[in-house]
Design a protein around this motif. Structure first.
Motif, PDB file in Angstrom:
ATOM      1  N   LEU A  79      62.908  10.041  15.900  1.00 25.49           N
ATOM      2  CA  LEU A  79      63.567   8.929  16.265  1.00 25.49           C
ATOM      3  C   LEU A  79      62.778   7.767  16.244  1.00 25.49           C
ATOM      4  O   LEU A  79      63.153   6.831  15.753  1.00 25.49           O
ATOM      5  CB  LEU A  79      64.250   9.177  17.582  1.00 25.49           C
ATOM      6  N   LEU A  80      61.818   7.639  16.747  1.00 25.94           N
ATOM      7  CA  LEU A  80      60.697   6.431  16.850  1.00 25.94           C
ATOM      8  C   LEU A  80      60.494   6.299  15.549  1.00 25.94           C
ATOM      9  O   LEU A  80      60.111   4.968  15.384  1.00 25.94           O
ATOM     10  CB  LEU A  80      59.801   6.690  17.896  1.00 25.94           C
ATOM     11  N   ALA A  81      59.946   7.463  14.857  1.00 25.44           N
ATOM     12  CA  ALA A  81      59.411   7.219  13.395  1.00 25.44           C
ATOM     13  C   ALA A  81      60.678   6.563  12.500  1.00 25.44           C
ATOM     14  O   ALA A  81      60.224   5.439  11.669  1.00 25.44           O
ATOM     15  CB  ALA A  81      59.188   8.421  12.915  1.00 25.44           C
ATOM     16  N   ALA A  91      59.307  -0.726  22.806  1.00 24.55           N
ATOM     17  CA  ALA A  91      58.337  -1.509  23.442  1.00 24.55           C
ATOM     18  C   ALA A  91      57.369  -0.465  24.135  1.00 24.55           C
ATOM     19  O   ALA A  91      56.072  -0.898  23.794  1.00 24.55           O
ATOM     20  CB  ALA A  91      58.862  -2.159  24.453  1.00 24.55           C
ATOM     21  N   ASP A  92      57.521   0.537  24.606  1.00 20.01           N
ATOM     22  CA  ASP A  92      56.797   1.594  25.256  1.00 20.01           C
ATOM     23  C   ASP A  92      57.145   2.817  24.806  1.00 20.01           C
ATOM     24  O   ASP A  92      57.868   3.578  25.630  1.00 20.01           O
ATOM     25  CB  ASP A  92      56.500   1.065  26.839  1.00 20.01           C
ATOM     26  N   TRP A 169      66.278  -0.241  24.896  1.00 17.31           N
ATOM     27  CA  TRP A 169      66.077  -0.042  23.505  1.00 17.31           C
ATOM     28  C   TRP A 169      66.406  -1.069  22.480  1.00 17.31           C
ATOM     29  O   TRP A 169      66.699  -2.225  22.889  1.00 17.31           O
ATOM     30  CB  TRP A 169      67.213   1.034  22.815  1.00 17.31           C
ATOM     31  N   PRO A 170      65.373  -1.107  21.410  1.00 18.89           N
ATOM     32  CA  PRO A 170      65.654  -2.438  20.459  1.00 18.89           C
ATOM     33  C   PRO A 170      67.112  -2.650  20.074  1.00 18.89           C
ATOM     34  O   PRO A 170      67.883  -1.929  20.156  1.00 18.89           O
ATOM     35  CB  PRO A 170      64.817  -1.915  19.366  1.00 18.89           C
ATOM     36  N   THR A 171      67.425  -3.956  19.968  1.00 17.84           N
ATOM     37  CA  THR A 171      68.730  -4.232  19.395  1.00 17.84           C
ATOM     38  C   THR A 171      68.730  -4.142  18.105  1.00 17.84           C
ATOM     39  O   THR A 171      67.670  -3.929  17.327  1.00 17.84           O
ATOM     40  CB  THR A 171      68.950  -5.645  19.744  1.00 17.84           C
TER      41      THR A 171
END
Length: 396
Positions: A79-81, A91-92, A169-171
């Protein structure tokens, strides 16, 4: 980099009730990987949204929730990739609120292993459609519910639930939400929609420029499979040649009859040849009795509008380059060993490449994309095996 080819999210309440389910295939814009494991082909994802297309939906569903998965670290890394690939950094990453049902399995189930299927069996959870995103996600949700029932309140991961409320989470502002595409949609879609495009967009009348269309058709059907780029080429060729509807459909019948002539050269139509004829008839959208009619026409010596079908549209010679791409049924080194016996070579795709062999001719790999740019044929493994067999017979 490995990419997501399917994603499913099941929302679960604090007491384990399933509240909402959402899933979609995802176009990874590269090779889809081990089809034999997840069952997804390049053809399945061609019309699927990219991760960026559905990113807004994914982030919206995750907001305020704990991400639960069996081997959660693995899912979170993917997911992060994908978020990084879409230009969205978390962010973290180390503080993503997550709960791993595999790690907690030793506390709540007695299973032979920590695999999802074994944990589900021990918990009395029905795991259907294993290795599909929706099937695994639903089973994981039911496994979590089993853990909640077995644990006195509050659950031992209460602190993670509090973290999830505060985690942001990011927007995904500016990203619209594409329609999801499920496996069921792929199975239920008409198989000959491309043919409708050929015949429905042709003018009512026109001069029949058939040679170019038949040349494209013969090359496309070399492996008994019409890849999406081959369908596009047929549509474009038919339009550019000014073919009317009846002419296009008649050309397909003539092509099938030409195949019948090749099959009947020795007076016998084998089961394999009949299966090939039926397969091509189905691809061309011809009626179920088209093969019977074609063979009868050949036996009666009807050559009306006959089309001379070459035995093979591709002839391999020593020194020709053959390129393999995608997840294949047969080991790559075995194929390479076989082609070396014929003096063929392999490597990357260049303009001099003679043929590309793919587990799925709709492959999204870089090699397949380059081959289409250069107009190099892309065929299935079975078609290439037949080509090598003919090559061997010719050498003998």
């Amino acid at each position: 980099m490995d990419r997501i080819v399917e994603i499913a999210i099941v929302l679960v309440s604090d007491d384990g009730r399933i509240e909402e389910e959402w899933s979609t295939l995802v176009n990874p814009q590269r090779d889809v990987g081990p089809t034999r494991i997840h069952g997804i082909t390049a053809t399945d994802v061609l019309a699927a949204p990219t991760f960026q297309d559905v990113m807004g939906r994914v982030l919206g569903l995750l907001e305020g929730r704990v991400l639960v998965a069996h081997n959660a670290d693995f899912d979170v890394r993917f997911l992060l990739a994908e978020l990084r690939q879409a230009g969205k950094e978390v962010a973290d990453p180390t503080r993503v609120p997550q709960l791993c049902t595999m790690r907690w399995s030793t506390a709540f189930v007695s299973s032979s292993s920590r695999r999802l299927i074994d944990c589900c069996a021990a918990a009395g959870v029905d795991l259907t459609n294993a290795h599909t995103a929706a099937g695994d996600a639903r089973a994981t949700a039911e496994l979590l519910r089993h853990y909640l029932r077995a644990s006195p309140p509050p659950p031992p991961w209460q602190d993670v639930m509090h973290q999830a409320v505060a985690y942001r989470w990011p927007t995904a502002a500016g990203f619209g939400e594409a329609l999801a595409r499920s496996r069921a949609q792929v199975v239920s879609e008409p198989k000959h929609a491309w043919l409708e495009r050929v015949v429905s967009h042709m003018p009512r009348a026109g001069d029949a420029q058939v040679d170019s269309y038949l040349a494209v058709l013969e090359m496309a059907l070399l492996d008994g499979f019409l890849a999406e780029h081959e369908k596009e080429a047929l549509v474009e060729t038919a339009q550019n040649s000014g073919l009317d509807r009846d002419t296009v459909l008649d050309l397909h019948k003539r092509y099938l009859r030409a195949m019948g002539e090749v099959a009947l050269e020795d007076g016998v139509v084998t089961e394999s040849e009949r299966a090939d004829l039926k397969g091509v008839a189905a691809l061309l959208g011809l009626p179920s009795d088209a093969v019977k009619q074609a063979l009868e026409a050949v036996r009666e010596g009807s050559h009306e509008g006959a089309y001379a079908l070459s035995a093979s549209a591709i002839q391999l010679e020593a020194g020709d380059r053959v390129v393999f791409t995608g997840d294949m049924n047969r080991a790559r080194d075995e194929w390479e060993r076989d082609i070396r016996r014929f003096g063929l070579e392999t490597g990357g795709v260049t303009k001099a490449t003679k043929i590309v062999v793919a587990g799925d001719p709709n492959s999204l790999s870089g090699k397949a994309a380059k081959a289409r740019t250069y107009g190099i044929p892309i065929v299935t493994e079975s078609a290439f095996a037949r080509l090598l067999e003919k090559q061997g017979s010719g050498q003998a």
